[in-house]
Design an enzyme around this catalytic site. Structure first.
Site, PDB file in Angstrom:
ATOM      1  N   LYS A  11       0.820  -1.225   0.000  1.00 28.05           N
ATOM      2  CA  LYS A  11       0.000   0.000   0.000  1.00 28.05           C
ATOM      3  C   LYS A  11       0.847   1.265   0.000  1.00 28.05           C
ATOM      4  O   LYS A  11       0.532   2.241  -0.671  1.00 28.05           O
ATOM      5  CB  LYS A  11      -0.942  -0.010   1.210  1.00 28.05           C
ATOM      6  CG  LYS A  11      -0.194  -0.108   2.533  1.00 28.05           C
ATOM      7  CD  LYS A  11      -0.744  -1.128   3.477  1.00 28.05           C
ATOM      8  CE  LYS A  11       0.325  -1.459   4.516  1.00 28.05           C
ATOM      9  NZ  LYS A  11      -0.129  -2.214   5.643  1.00 28.05           N
ATOM     10  N   GLU A  67      -5.213  -6.102  -4.799  1.00 24.21           N
ATOM     11  CA  GLU A  67      -6.317  -6.334  -3.861  1.00 24.21           C
ATOM     12  C   GLU A  67      -5.835  -6.403  -2.411  1.00 24.21           C
ATOM     13  O   GLU A  67      -6.504  -5.916  -1.487  1.00 24.21           O
ATOM     14  CB  GLU A  67      -7.022  -7.652  -4.232  1.00 24.21           C
ATOM     15  CG  GLU A  67      -8.253  -7.969  -3.437  1.00 24.21           C
ATOM     16  CD  GLU A  67      -9.359  -6.940  -3.625  1.00 24.21           C
ATOM     17  OE1 GLU A  67      -9.975  -6.923  -4.679  1.00 24.21           O
ATOM     18  OE2 GLU A  67      -9.571  -6.132  -2.690  1.00 24.21           O
ATOM     19  N   GLY A 122       0.413  -8.973  16.697  1.00 22.74           N
ATOM     20  CA  GLY A 122       0.893  -8.967  15.319  1.00 22.74           C
ATOM     21  C   GLY A 122       0.066  -8.123  14.367  1.00 22.74           C
ATOM     22  O   GLY A 122       0.180  -8.254  13.146  1.00 22.74           O
ATOM     23  N   LYS A 150      -4.033   3.666   2.266  1.00 23.21           N
ATOM     24  CA  LYS A 150      -5.145   2.863   1.753  1.00 23.21           C
ATOM     25  C   LYS A 150      -6.225   3.761   1.141  1.00 23.21           C
ATOM     26  O   LYS A 150      -6.803   3.431   0.102  1.00 23.21           O
ATOM     27  CB  LYS A 150      -5.715   1.997   2.888  1.00 23.21           C
ATOM     28  CG  LYS A 150      -4.694   0.932   3.337  1.00 23.21           C
ATOM     29  CD  LYS A 150      -5.059   0.302   4.661  1.00 23.21           C
ATOM     30  CE  LYS A 150      -4.029  -0.734   5.082  1.00 23.21           C
ATOM     31  NZ  LYS A 150      -4.152  -1.150   6.494  1.00 23.21           N
ATOM     32  N   GLY A 207      -3.062  -9.372   8.600  1.00 23.18           N
ATOM     33  CA  GLY A 207      -2.657 -10.712   9.012  1.00 23.18           C
ATOM     34  C   GLY A 207      -2.282 -11.581   7.827  1.00 23.18           C
ATOM     35  O   GLY A 207      -2.626 -11.300   6.680  1.00 23.18           O
TER      36      GLY A 207
HETATM   37  N1  HSE Z   1      -0.788  -2.596  10.256  1.00 24.93           N
HETATM   38  C1  HSE Z   1      -1.879  -2.719   9.357  1.00 24.93           C
HETATM   39  C2  HSE Z   1      -3.163  -2.640  10.167  1.00 24.93           C
HETATM   40  C3  HSE Z   1      -1.774  -4.038   8.635  1.00 24.93           C
HETATM   41  O1  HSE Z   1      -3.095  -2.607  11.392  1.00 24.93           O
HETATM   42  O2  HSE Z   1      -4.231  -2.596   9.590  1.00 24.93           O
HETATM   43  C4  HSE Z   1      -2.628  -4.136   7.395  1.00 24.93           C
HETATM   44  O3  HSE Z   1      -2.317  -3.166   6.451  1.00 24.93           O
END
Ligand code: HSE
Length: 440
Positions: free
Chosen positions: A107, A131, A189, A207, A305
């Protein structure tokens, strides 16, 4: 059905890369049955060829030599999952020059250099499918580009960062502090290795730049987006907002008016408790889109994830292999910057309601003074909250909800409020976003 073999080269064998390799290796049969395509990993490239990974690759396909991927003409699709912008951009450009379609979840790279990369893809007659870059496993790009193609999209409201949504959800439901909740998001994570871009709104802006460019058809850059993160959000404000009927979310908002003027913002937003987005909790993402024909649609799911993002990447690989991506990509026409720049609304002109919290001295005449500042800037109060009893230094928090007003009026009022001797410290200001609801 006859199977066509599709050889895929993977650049980047980190978390998402492992998920993609796992799906290609473990789901090859079922994918072949559903699509007629047999996916095969031609090679996997990473600078680290030693560390243990949660997926076992066929012998000798892991390499640290990107040329093995680039020079292998049997590899039709290059998947860039390196992350970051420098090396990743170089690899994508080389993949395109080598005649491969590119699939990526990067992104940051697309938000910063998408226009240049799309041009390179068009020049080479290839495509870039992305995507996995937004909304993790939610097929939001395909929804905008194909499912909603008959619509003029007028607005989108997205919870697109799982880390921030997790933090705000924990602060709201358990009364946890910001730092505790961030540490938990990191342990689970959800956060990036450096969570700065998560919490300062940068990841959501990346995004939004991608989603808004395809939804509105503009060449959008990060400079077009007004961004505020959640770093200074306090549990007290979440609690007071809750008392007034609102839930706090980090929203990525894109709106297009009748003249085609677009406003793009990422900021902490109080939304009505009964709005469907208010019930999106934890690391989940959701994007509510308004289309001229369809009305409101909302897409919900795991936004981050290994396996959810791998699901989106593999869907792109298949779409590219089927030849669909090249066709849709060829028709990705974004208004050039010369036109787009004129059509981006400045934040100062944007209108919203506001939540303001001031720390007022508990003495006569204070309400009159701060109300006058607001009135002087044409800001009308629609609600207020002050609990009985004073806190430290005989001050008391007062929450004010305003009617709609332009951002520039509020900015000017905040400067004056900060200077009032009957208020202590700087006022807190959070926007209230009234998401329209498509009701019968
Ligand atoms: N660090 C990002 C989030 C991961 O927390 O959404 C996905 O782009």
């Amino acid at each position: 059905m006859a199977e066509k073999q599709v050889r895929v080269g993977l650049a980047g064998f980190g978390t998402i890369g492992c998920g993609v390799a796992k799906l290609i290796l473990e789901e090859a049969e079922s994918i072949a049955a559903k699509t007629g395509l047999r996916l095969e990993l031609g090679c996997v490239v990473d600078t680290d060829t030693e560390s243990a990974r949660p997926v076992k690759l066929p012998k000798s396909i892991l390499t640290n030599d990107i040329n093995r991927l680039l020079n292998d003409d049997t590899i039709q699709i290059g998947v860039e999952l390196i992350g970051g912008t420098d090396a990743a951009k170089d690899v994508q450009l080389k993949m395109l020059d080598a005649g491969k379609d590119v699939v990526t979840a990067n992104k940051a790279l697309l938000a910063e250099h998408g226009n240049e990369l799309y041009e390179a893809a068009h020049r080479n007659g290839r495509c870039i499918a992305f995507e996995g870059s937004c909304g993790g496993g939610i097929p939001i790009i395909s929804a905008i580009r194909t499912g909603l193609v008959a619509n003029n999209i007028t607005a989108m409201y997205g919870i697109v960062n799982g880390t921030c949504n997790y933090i705000l959800s924990e602060m709201t439901s358990k009364g946890e502090g910001f730092s505790e909740a961030l540490a938990q998001a990191q342990n689970k994570g959800y956060a990036e290795a450096d969570p700065t871009l998560d919490i300062n709104g940068g990841d959501s802006a990346h995004k939004l730049a991608i989603l808004a460019s395809i939804a509105f058809g503009y060449e959008i850059t990060l400079e077009d987006i007004f961004v505020e993160g959640i770093e200074s959000v306090s549990k007290a404000d979440i609690r007071y907002g809750g008392e007034m009927g609102y839930i706090l979310k980090l929203l990525a908002i894109g709106q297009k008016d009748k003249e085609g003027k677009v406003s793009l913002c990422v900021y902490p937003s109080f939304i009505a408790k009964d709005n469907p987005l208010a019930r999106v909790n934890g690391p989940f993402n959701a994007i509510s889109i308004f289309g001229s024909a369809v009305g409101q649609v909302m897409y919900y799911g795991r936004g981050a994830g290994m396996m959810p993002t791998a699901s989106a990447v593999v869907a792109d690989i298949i779409d590219a292999a089927l030849g669909n991506s090249v066709t849709t990509f060829r028709h990705l026409h974004l208004k050039p910057r010369s036109e787009t720049e004129l059509l981006i609304e400045k934040i100062g002109n944007c209108v919203s309601r506001f939540y303001i919290k001031v720390l007022a001295k508990n003495q006569p005449g204070v309400v009159a003074k701060y109300s006058k500042v607001l009135g002087d800037h044409d800001i009308s109060i629609s609600g207020a909250l002050q609990h009985e009893g004073a806190g430290p230094n005989n001050t008391v928090p007062v929450v004010i909800i305003t009617h709609s007003v332009q951002q520039k009026n509020m900015t000017a009022a905040l400067v004056e409020l900060a200077e009032l001797d009957v208020l202590s410290g700087r006022p807190v200001c959070i926007r209230i976003v009234d998401i329209p609801e498509d009701k019968d």
